[in-house]
Enzyme design. Sequence first.
Site, PDB file in Angstrom:
ATOM      1  N   GLU A 153     -13.240   1.597  -4.545  1.00  0.00           N
ATOM      2  CA  GLU A 153     -12.466   2.723  -5.066  1.00  0.00           C
ATOM      3  C   GLU A 153     -12.852   2.988  -6.521  1.00  0.00           C
ATOM      4  OE1 GLU A 153      -8.301   1.948  -4.428  1.00  0.00           O
ATOM      5  OE2 GLU A 153      -8.511   1.979  -2.241  1.00  0.00           O
ATOM      6  N   SER A 203      -0.473   6.808  -2.011  1.00  0.00           N
ATOM      7  CA  SER A 203       0.695   6.882  -1.128  1.00  0.00           C
ATOM      8  C   SER A 203       1.961   6.339  -1.777  1.00  0.00           C
ATOM      9  CB  SER A 203       0.431   6.128   0.180  1.00  0.00           C
ATOM     10  OG  SER A 203       0.209   4.747  -0.054  1.00  0.00           O
ATOM     11  N   VAL A 206      -2.752   2.251   5.088  1.00  0.00           N
ATOM     12  CA  VAL A 206      -2.060   2.467   3.818  1.00  0.00           C
ATOM     13  C   VAL A 206      -1.827   1.125   3.116  1.00  0.00           C
ATOM     14  CG1 VAL A 206      -0.937   4.642   4.423  1.00  0.00           C
ATOM     15  CG2 VAL A 206       0.157   2.469   5.064  1.00  0.00           C
ATOM     16  N   ASP A 245      -5.912   5.909   3.098  1.00  0.00           N
ATOM     17  CA  ASP A 245      -5.479   6.015   1.706  1.00  0.00           C
ATOM     18  C   ASP A 245      -6.129   4.957   0.836  1.00  0.00           C
ATOM     19  OD1 ASP A 245      -3.673   7.208  -0.316  1.00  0.00           O
ATOM     20  OD2 ASP A 245      -2.717   5.231  -0.309  1.00  0.00           O
ATOM     21  N   HIS A 285      -5.768   6.795  -2.588  1.00  0.00           N
ATOM     22  CA  HIS A 285      -4.907   5.642  -2.881  1.00  0.00           C
ATOM     23  C   HIS A 285      -3.695   6.075  -3.710  1.00  0.00           C
ATOM     24  CE1 HIS A 285      -4.853   0.987  -3.536  1.00  0.00           C
ATOM     25  NE2 HIS A 285      -3.651   1.486  -3.314  1.00  0.00           N
TER      26      HIS A 285
END
Length: 329
Positions: free
Chosen positions: A271, A292, A240, A266, A290
């Site tokens: 990305e 969290s 995370v 996450d 992504h």
Amino acid sequence: MAKYFPIMRGVEVGKSLVLVVHWLPDGELGRWAKEFPHIEFVDAREPEVCNRRLGEALITYGLPDVQRWEDAANLRWIQLASAGVPWALCRPAKEGNIQVTNLAGLYGPTIAEHALGMMLFLGRNLHVAHRNQREGRWDRAVMGTMRDLHGKTLAIIGLGNIGQNIARLAHAFGMRVLGCRRRLQPTPLVDQVCSPGEIRGILGEADYVAVAAPLVPQTEGMLGPTEFEAFKPGAVFINVSRGPVVQEPALLAALQSGQVAAAGLDVFTVEPLPAEHPFWTMPNVLVSPHYSGETVNNSRLPAQRFLRNLHAWLANRELEGIVDLDHGY
């Protein structure tokens, strides 16, 4: 204690300009303008507006384009709207004598819940049960590899605010908690603390491994083939923090071999995660996009942090979330 002066480089408080380059809740900008009538707040989320007014700005809420900093002659303080600090920001901010603050301390509880949620989901095979539910299958064989958190060992890589909140929740579940941090010091609810050079030792003891380290040059790629080989066989891995802390090919190989039983991820090196990436379809991988920390991002907490800091700045008091530009967090 460091001092922070609202009047610098010939900029008068009565003419101070704050550029807002990050999202705010509805009505927030108007509230700021009423609370600080002597400051001009400009919605500069459009690049054209930001570029045009950047040279006048004393403060920004959010990060302007670093490539435009040659135009930011009056910029003295950047309030980041995140806990993470882009490494590319640190050197020019230090050279330009620009104060940088982040949202460190706001994300710990929510990201820790996400990490523990992933641990529970994967440890109790709820990902398998969910697939069986969609297929209408009553298959109690799923319990054969189910595991509790209670009595197990968790290794946390990075014991800042987020890591310490993960430790707090893990301790409540009855877990033994090991941790790795740059500065060796006793840490609440962590049974054993080691340095980064000793990381392989705690990886070999852990049933679960959670990564909560910042992304800086010292941590980029810190978990590679050697580290995954040191994992206790069948451990569950959670990330995370930031994707590049992990060498993804090494993690993929460890998942395929069974050295790592499952992973909750996450964050990723690229990305959004590319559609063709194996993580999407691996039965032992849980992907979240992504998000969290989004309950904090979508709240007034970041804006409230900035307002407290703005009051402190104007009163020449220390700010919250000061970034050490030498270390990047």
